[in-house]
Design an enzyme around this catalytic site. Structure first.
Site: not given
Ligand code: CAA
Length: 240
Positions: A147, A86
């Site tokens: 991804y 990732t």
């Molecule tokens: N839907 C809508 N809005 C979302 C959201 C979602 N799912 N997640 C975050 N947001 C919004 C937040 O609420 C925030 O909004 P505001 O600025 O208005 O408050 C904005 O997006 C920014 O969010 P973050 O502070 O989280 O932003 P960031 O840049 O620090 O991080 C990110 C972004 C890296 C994507 C982080 O949210 C993250 O790591 N998310 C998880 C991603 C994920 O699930 N990855 C899976 C990895 S495991 C895998 O991939 C295995 C598999 O096959 C399942």
């Protein structure tokens, strides 16, 4: 003669559980890995399964790596394309490198490994390929355009290659895991992960062994009529 399998990314996480489950079925397993020598060494000591180092994103390295495994263990009957990385971030923050690395490894790796093994399976009239996709390739995921695109691509790749392998006894299937308790998922920020797990009907992360069980089913002798399918193992998080 025992069947021979290669599991990419086979020394850690879901891949480790797959390597062990195949070995328990009497299959001779080679576990490929790309980076962590120490974990690979410990894995081999613990399991007796040999580990082979190459990067699945490197086409020539895949051809050479498979050749080396075949010289030691025999022709490859089973390929599990499990290696994946990732580089999460929203599109605004994601650079081209993060896009390219994930596409080249997660999707390009499937092509490279299939090129190295599918022709032999086809000639011998028997083969099993299982590609590890993801719930996030099916449903999308905020912060994962790279991804999700690669994993979604795996599902198309699976259905296309299944059609090419069918009349030669080679089945090609995918598994789409949900969130599994591995290092990869542990890297998701805890507050974000808690919100995701709250939406899983089963109410917990999955275990690597629960994915491995799907692989042993799809790679079994008796699964010859299952091809081009995707088995979702996600605790009910995504139903379609
Ligand atoms: N839907 C809508 N809005 C979302 C959201 C979602 N799912 N997640 C975050 N947001 C919004 C937040 O609420 C925030 O909004 P505001 O600025 O208005 O408050 C904005 O997006 C920014 O969010 P973050 O502070 O989280 O932003 P960031 O840049 O620090 O991080 C990110 C972004 C890296 C994507 C982080 O949210 C993250 O790591 N998310 C998880 C991603 C994920 O699930 N990855 C899976 C990895 S495991 C895998 O991939 C295995 C598999 O096959 C399942």
């Amino acid at each position: 003669m025992a069947r021979v399998a290669i599991v990419t990314g086979g020394t850690r996480g879901i891949g480790e559980a797959i390597s062990l489950a195949l070995k328990a079925k009497g299959i001779t397993v080679a576990a490929n890995y790309a980076g962590n020598d120490e974990r690979a060494r410990a894995f081999t000591e613990r399991t007796g399964i040999p580990a082979y180092k190459w990067d699945v994103a490197d086409h020539d390295a895949c051809l050479a790596g498979v050749k080396a495994v075949e010289a030691e263990l025999g022709p490859i009957d089973i390929l599990v394309n499990n290696a994946g990385i990732t580089r999460d971030g929203t599109l605004l923050k994601m650079d081209w490198q993060a896009w390219k690395e994930v596409i080249d490894t997660n999707l390009g790796g499937c092509f490279n490994m299939a090129k190295a093994t599918f022709p032999g399976m086809r000639e011998r009239g028997w083969g099993r390929i299982v590609n590890i996709g993801s719930i996030n390739g099916q449903a999308g995921q905020y912060g994962q355009v790279n991804y999700a695109a690669a994993k979604s691509g795996i599902h198309g790749f699976t259905k296309a290659l299944a059609q090419e392998g069918a009349k030669f006894g080679v089945t090609v299937n995918a598994i789409a895991p949900g969130y599994i308790d591995t290092d990869m998922v542990a890297a998701v920020p805890q507050d974000v992960l808690a919100k995701i797990v709250a939406k899983v009907p089963v109410g917990r992360l999955g275990h690597a062994e629960e994915i491995a069980r799907g692989v042993t089913f799809l790679t079994g002798e008796e699964a010859g009529f299952v091809t081009g399918s995707t088995l979702s193992i996600n605790g009910g998080q995504h139903m379609y």
